[in-house]
Design a protein around this motif. Structure first.
Motif, PDB file in Angstrom:
ATOM      1  N   UNK A 180       0.826  -1.217   0.000  1.00 34.16           N
ATOM      2  CA  UNK A 180       0.000   0.000   0.000  1.00 34.16           C
ATOM      3  C   UNK A 180       0.857   1.263   0.000  1.00 34.16           C
ATOM      4  N   UNK A 181       1.859   1.287   0.861  1.00 40.11           N
ATOM      5  CA  UNK A 181       2.681   2.494   0.918  1.00 40.11           C
ATOM      6  C   UNK A 181       3.678   2.535  -0.244  1.00 40.11           C
ATOM      7  N   UNK A 182       4.188   1.360  -0.600  1.00 39.86           N
ATOM      8  CA  UNK A 182       5.110   1.291  -1.734  1.00 39.86           C
ATOM      9  C   UNK A 182       6.341   2.151  -1.507  1.00 39.86           C
ATOM     10  N   UNK A 240      -5.285  -3.868  -4.634  1.00 38.63           N
ATOM     11  CA  UNK A 240      -6.406  -3.213  -3.959  1.00 38.63           C
ATOM     12  C   UNK A 240      -6.212  -1.701  -3.868  1.00 38.63           C
ATOM     13  N   UNK A 241      -4.940  -1.291  -3.846  1.00 41.70           N
ATOM     14  CA  UNK A 241      -4.649   0.134  -3.749  1.00 41.70           C
ATOM     15  C   UNK A 241      -5.323   0.902  -4.878  1.00 41.70           C
ATOM     16  N   UNK A 242      -5.459   0.232  -6.034  1.00 41.03           N
ATOM     17  CA  UNK A 242      -6.062   0.895  -7.189  1.00 41.03           C
ATOM     18  C   UNK A 242      -7.584   0.792  -7.202  1.00 41.03           C
ATOM     19  N   UNK A 243      -8.144   0.041  -6.238  1.00 43.39           N
ATOM     20  CA  UNK A 243      -9.592  -0.172  -6.259  1.00 43.39           C
ATOM     21  C   UNK A 243     -10.347   1.126  -5.961  1.00 43.39           C
ATOM     22  N   UNK A 298     -10.552   9.929  -0.754  1.00 40.30           N
ATOM     23  CA  UNK A 298     -11.256  11.176  -1.052  1.00 40.30           C
ATOM     24  C   UNK A 298     -11.902  11.747   0.199  1.00 40.30           C
ATOM     25  N   UNK A 299     -12.506  10.867   1.029  1.00 45.72           N
ATOM     26  CA  UNK A 299     -13.141  11.393   2.236  1.00 45.72           C
ATOM     27  C   UNK A 299     -12.123  11.622   3.351  1.00 45.72           C
ATOM     28  N   UNK A 300     -10.846  11.421   3.059  1.00 45.98           N
ATOM     29  CA  UNK A 300      -9.805  11.823   3.999  1.00 45.98           C
ATOM     30  C   UNK A 300      -9.402  10.796   5.033  1.00 45.98           C
ATOM     31  N   UNK A 301      -9.606   9.499   4.751  1.00 47.99           N
ATOM     32  CA  UNK A 301      -9.161   8.489   5.715  1.00 47.99           C
ATOM     33  C   UNK A 301      -7.638   8.434   5.749  1.00 47.99           C
ATOM     34  N   UNK A 302      -7.104   8.168   6.934  1.00 50.34           N
ATOM     35  CA  UNK A 302      -5.644   8.069   7.053  1.00 50.34           C
ATOM     36  C   UNK A 302      -5.172   6.769   6.429  1.00 50.34           C
ATOM     37  N   UNK A 333      -5.808   3.793   8.595  1.00 52.63           N
ATOM     38  CA  UNK A 333      -7.206   3.386   8.618  1.00 52.63           C
ATOM     39  C   UNK A 333      -7.561   2.631   7.334  1.00 52.63           C
ATOM     40  N   UNK A 334      -7.053   3.115   6.209  1.00 50.56           N
ATOM     41  CA  UNK A 334      -7.358   2.451   4.940  1.00 50.56           C
ATOM     42  C   UNK A 334      -6.778   1.039   4.939  1.00 50.56           C
ATOM     43  N   UNK A 335      -5.530   0.919   5.439  1.00 53.71           N
ATOM     44  CA  UNK A 335      -4.901  -0.396   5.435  1.00 53.71           C
ATOM     45  C   UNK A 335      -5.670  -1.370   6.329  1.00 53.71           C
ATOM     46  N   UNK A 336      -6.105  -0.878   7.484  1.00 56.28           N
ATOM     47  CA  UNK A 336      -6.774  -1.777   8.433  1.00 56.28           C
ATOM     48  C   UNK A 336      -8.225  -2.045   8.029  1.00 56.28           C
ATOM     49  N   UNK A 337      -8.922  -1.001   7.648  1.00 55.38           N
ATOM     50  CA  UNK A 337     -10.366  -1.129   7.411  1.00 55.38           C
ATOM     51  C   UNK A 337     -10.707  -1.585   5.985  1.00 55.38           C
ATOM     52  N   UNK A 338      -9.917  -1.178   5.030  1.00 57.69           N
ATOM     53  CA  UNK A 338     -10.291  -1.459   3.637  1.00 57.69           C
ATOM     54  C   UNK A 338      -9.442  -2.539   2.981  1.00 57.69           C
TER      55      UNK A 338
END
Lengths: 296, 322, 307
Positions: free
Chosen positions: A120-122, A182-185, A193-197, A200-205
């Protein structure tokens, strides 16, 4: 082709049906074997007819019951110290099961965290992580285990540490690939866009979407861990001798293979059967959960 | 009129799948003349690509199989050829262009190698003659600076250029018949028009017969002399392009033509066809278009309509016509 | 291409430094090496003398520098048990391991290509299922066990082959056979699945449309592309060879590096184990480097991008 080759579809339909039956067998039999392994490990003291460590010098080298000279008192025979092979095989399940569960827990956690970060961070972090992963994948775990056994002395902890120290790498590589995809999903873009950190994106999405491949690879690695543990026990870099383990049992019987072959044969069969079951179950899960992972 | 080069008669192709037997091509007949382009139009999954692959006898094995009919190319029934004879026909007598130029060239060989391979295989030539042939094939497809592009790898070219290379491979051994399976679908609109113009030119120069498979009526109008409209494994209407657009007789054809947006009509409504094509493992008993047809009658439910020749190379399979 | 190789080389050097540090730290964790050299008659003065000889009285960073310097001179220390330079011991054992490893690799690679391609092109036939069955067994059965059974069947029961040790070509049959049996499944599966992917591609369809004979379609057009994916796992295959060698050299009493490390394990001879580990680490990195270069060679896309 027209006149020569016109055939009814029966042959193909039949083979499709056979494939279906085969597919179900490759689920039920392995699942049953693994269930048996778990039961044997948990209830070993109740299931085993004898203590696995009790020596009886009068009962040395009794062959299994189906061989002349064998008796039903020792179904799979006894070893050089008169210990009951069946009981030792049942107790040996404890080592295989506990080592593999613990190792998989540790390696999958480390591999998942590193894989998600790298994917994700790459960037530079990702590149460095993947280089380390590549080298770890290519490093033979058995040498690390020998090194650790020399440094720390052979013990349960050493075995788990030795297998885990490189065992996270396959997880990291697979999970990174998934995270990269998934990063491109769209739903990740949405979250950004809604400003998730990023955390949070890594854990939740990201994480919930990699659970399927994670389950598949974890199941597929059961066999590998058990094989590695057995090899370490065989070499004497595994669990110390008084605890019965399958690999060490094969070692015990190796010089007697021409006379008392049963000492090595049965624990080896136990390893093969369990590993085979783990692999089949993993294959089945992969086909069910994530057919894309065919390459594994 | 020029000579008929390809005659397909009652072609039946099936696939054996886990869901059952799929009748992908269910009695298809058509012919193509030398120097002519015959279009096969239809929605995806109607069997048009399978028809093309059947002519080349390149169905995915063992699932796909031709179970009936004749495919006569220049007097020879291709279905009676041995595997080896068929292979000698491929590339030299018949060729095919696939849909996606990005994936249809082998990434590890230069385009020169890939064209030369074909030339070397089908024509007994010396090395420098091979190169000459390769360059003339590239020139036929109007690839600029062919002597230099020879040494390029596919990834060094744009999609439009790659599709020209695919065309050059197809034309390199002067085939009598070319099957083009949606060759312009993956290209940008402007490149698409160029490619079609290019192919008309190639056809004028070589007199090759083309079977043009597409779902796009706009492309049909530009490219094809005659058209067969395919629905659920059958050709339901065949006519010259002009006739088909002017006086479509099958309700499916009319519906398809009406679903193409047109600026030259006052009526701005866009038509769409209700419902889904039928499942190919479980076709309706009567006319296969019946469930979606707005003008269906009782007979359509019960019996499949036969093909009726209504003159002027126009034939239709519909109860309203017979 | 040149730049690409330089970058990879630099990365390899960085990795080497990392590994040498790791091993150095482990070496200190293993405790005071002089403890193992003590005999009941050793005096304190002798211990101090030994410590001075080994440089153990200096600070840790200084010790690391000495350690690395020695490494560059090819000095891996001395075996605690045998009192011989580790470099010599490895030097004697390595050729034997290489003979075993390279022969097995060649045998299994050839078989993997052949069987993998045949299985992929004759899907769901008897051959394909046979190959799959073999692969399943090879991935599930413990190597040492199969080796012991093989000795029992071929040497003890049938008297066909020697049980262990080195000598003529007959001595190679069982070790190479068993090692190949374990290397084969992974490679074969990879070749097969990557071949299946490639055979599904449009350019294979185009090759057939050209009228190419199936033999050319498969061995020229498909195989070269299909080899790109398995090549990335060459590192893993290398690790498997080492793992297999450590176990099987022990079973077959093959005087290679694997048996050496096992003997050192039993005797808890740290310098020897350290030397073997370092050697393998260097080999691993070299293999990775080689794979990257080969990869660039096979795939023109990489070859051209990096220039």
């Amino acid at each position: 082709m027209s006149a020569v080759n016109v055939m009814s579809g029966k042959g193909i339909e039949g083979s499709l049906r056979r494939a279906k039956i085969f597919q179900q067998l490759t689920l039920y039999i392995p699942a049953a074997v693994l269930a048996l392994l778990v039961l044997a490990a948990i209830f070993a003291p109740f299931l085993a007819p004898y203590s696995p460590t009790k020596t009886a010098l009068g009962q040395r080298l009794i062959p299994p019951f189906f061989i002349e000279g064998g008796s039903t008192a020792h179904l799979l025979g006894t070893d050089t110290l008169g210990r009951d092979i069946l009981s030792r095989v049942i107790f040996g399940a404890r080592v295989s099961l506990s080592v593999s569960l613990l190792v998989i827990l540790i390696t999958s956690t480390i591999g998942t965290v590193l894989g998600i970060i790298a994917g994700y961070l790459g960037g530079r972090t990702g590149t460095v992580l993947m280089r380390v992963t590549d080298v770890s994948l290519a490093f033979p775990a058995i040498l690390i285990a020998i090194l650790l056994a020399v440094v720390l002395g052979p013990s349960f902890k050493t075995v788990v540490l030795a297998i885990s120290i490189l065992g996270w790498a396959p997880y990291a590589r697979l999970i990174r690939g998934e995270a990269l995809r998934l990063r491109e999903a769209d739903f990740v873009a949405q979250a950004r866009i809604i400003g998730s950190s990023p955390l949070r994106i890594m854990v939740r999405h990201i994480f919930p979407n990699i659970i399927n491949p994670l389950i598949v690879i974890a199941t597929l690695s059961v066999g590998l861990v058990i094989l590695t543990e057995a090899a370490l026990s065989y070499l004497g870099a595994g669990i110390p001798p008084t605890t019965p383990s399958w690999g060490a049992m094969v070692y015990d019987g190796r010089s007697l293979i021409d006379t008392a072959w049963w000492i090595s044969l049965f624990p080896g069969m136990a390893i093969g059967l369990v590993v085979l079951s783990g692999n089949f179950l993993g294959d089945w899960l992969r086909d069910k959960l994530d057919p894309r992972l065919r390459q594994l | 009129m020029s000579k008929i080069i390809l005659q397909v008669e009652g072609l039946h192709t099936v696939f054996f799948t886990r869901q059952g037997v799929v009748k992908a091509v269910d009695g298809v007949s058509f012919y193509v003349r030398e120097g002519e382009t015959f279009g096969i139009v239809g929605e995806s999954g109607c069997g048009k690509t399978v028809t093309g692959l059947s002519i080349l006898r390149l169905l995915p094995e063992p699932a796909g199989r031709i179970v009936g009919g004749k495919i006569i190319l220049d007097g020879k029934n291709l279905l009676e050829l041995s595997k080896k004879e068929m292979r000698e026909y491929r590339g030299s007598m018949i060729s095919m262009i696939l849909q996606d130029p990005m994936t249809s060239l082998n990434p590890v060989y230069t385009i020169g190698d890939q064209i030369a391979e074909s030339v070397r295989l089908h024509q007994n030539l010396k090395d420098d003659a091979v190169e000459k042939e390769v360059i003339s094939a590239l020139r036929l497809l109007k690839i600029p600076a062919p002597e230099m592009r020879l040494h390029d790898y596919p990834f060094q070219m744009s999609g439009g250029m790659r599709q020209r290379v695919v065309g050059a491979i197809a034309m390199s051994c002067h085939p009598r018949l070319l099957i083009a399976d949606e060759p312009t679908t993956a290209l940008d609109a402007t490149i698409q028009a160029q490619y079609i113009a290019l192919f008309k030119d190639v056809q004028r120069q070589t007199n090759v017969a083309i079977v043009f498979i597409t779902h796009d009526f706009g492309v049909v109008a530009q490219m094809c002399h005659r058209v067969g409209v395919m629905y659920a494994g059958k050709i339901v209407e065949t006519a010259t392009t002009r006739e088909l657009f002017k006086a479509p007789r099958h309700p499916y054809t009319s519906a398809l033509i009406n679903s193409v947006p047109r600026l030259d009509r006052k009526d701005n409504r866009l038509y769409s066809i209700e419902g889904q094509p039928p499942s190919m493992t479980d076709l309706p008993r009567g006319c296969r278009f019946f469930p979606r047809c707005s003008v269906a009658r009782d007979v359509c439910r019960e019996q499949e309509p036969g093909e009726v020749d209504i003159g002027g190379e126009h034939s239709v399979s519909c109860w309203r016509v017979s | 291409m040149g730049r690409f190789i330089v970058i990879r080389l630099l990365q390899t050097v960085v990795a080497l430094i990392g590994i040498s540090l790791l091993i150095f730290v482990l070496a200190r964790l293993s405790g005071d090496p002089t403890m193992l050299m003590r005999t009941p008659t050793t005096t304190e003065a002798e211990i101090v003398n030994i410590k001075q000889q080994l440089g153990l009285d200096k600070s840790q960073p200084e010790q690391y520098v000495i350690f690395v310097k020695n490494l560059f001179r090819g000095d891996l220390g001395e075996s605690i048990i045998k009192r011989r330079p580790v470099t010599d011991m490895i030097g004697e054992a390595l050729p034997n391991s290489l003979r075993l490893g390279i022969t097995s690799f060649a045998v299994s690679m050839l078989l993997a290509l052949l069987l993998g391609v045949l299985a992929a092109t004759r899907r769901d036939t008897f051959l394909d299922n046979g190959v799959k069955f073999l692969a399943v067994l090879g991935q599930a059965l413990p190597g040492f066990w199969v080796a012991i059974l093989a000795i029992f069947v071929f040497s003890v029961y049938w008297h066909l082959l020697p049980t262990s040790g080195t000598g003529g070509p007959a001595h190679y049959v069982l070790p190479v056979g068993t090692l190949s049996f374990f290397l084969l499944p992974g490679m074969m599966r990879l070749v097969r699945s990557s071949m299946l992917d490639v055979l599904d591609s449009e350019y294979i369809k185009l090759a057939r449309i050209k009228g190419l004979p199936e033999r050319v379609v498969i061995w020229k057009h498909a195989l070269r592309n299909a080899l790109i994916a398995p090549l990335t796992t060459a590192g893993i295959i290398f690790a498997n060879i080492i793992t297999g060698a450590v176990i099987l050299e022990n079973v077959f009493n093959w005087p290679g590096v694997g048996r050496l490390s096992w003997e050192a394990l039993v005797a808890r001879d740290f310098p020897v184990v350290q030397g073997v580990t370092l050697l393998v680490a260097v080999l691993v990195l070299l293999v990775n480097l080689l794979v990257d270069i080969l990869y660039a060679y096979i795939d023109p896309q990489i070859r051209y991008q990096q220039t």
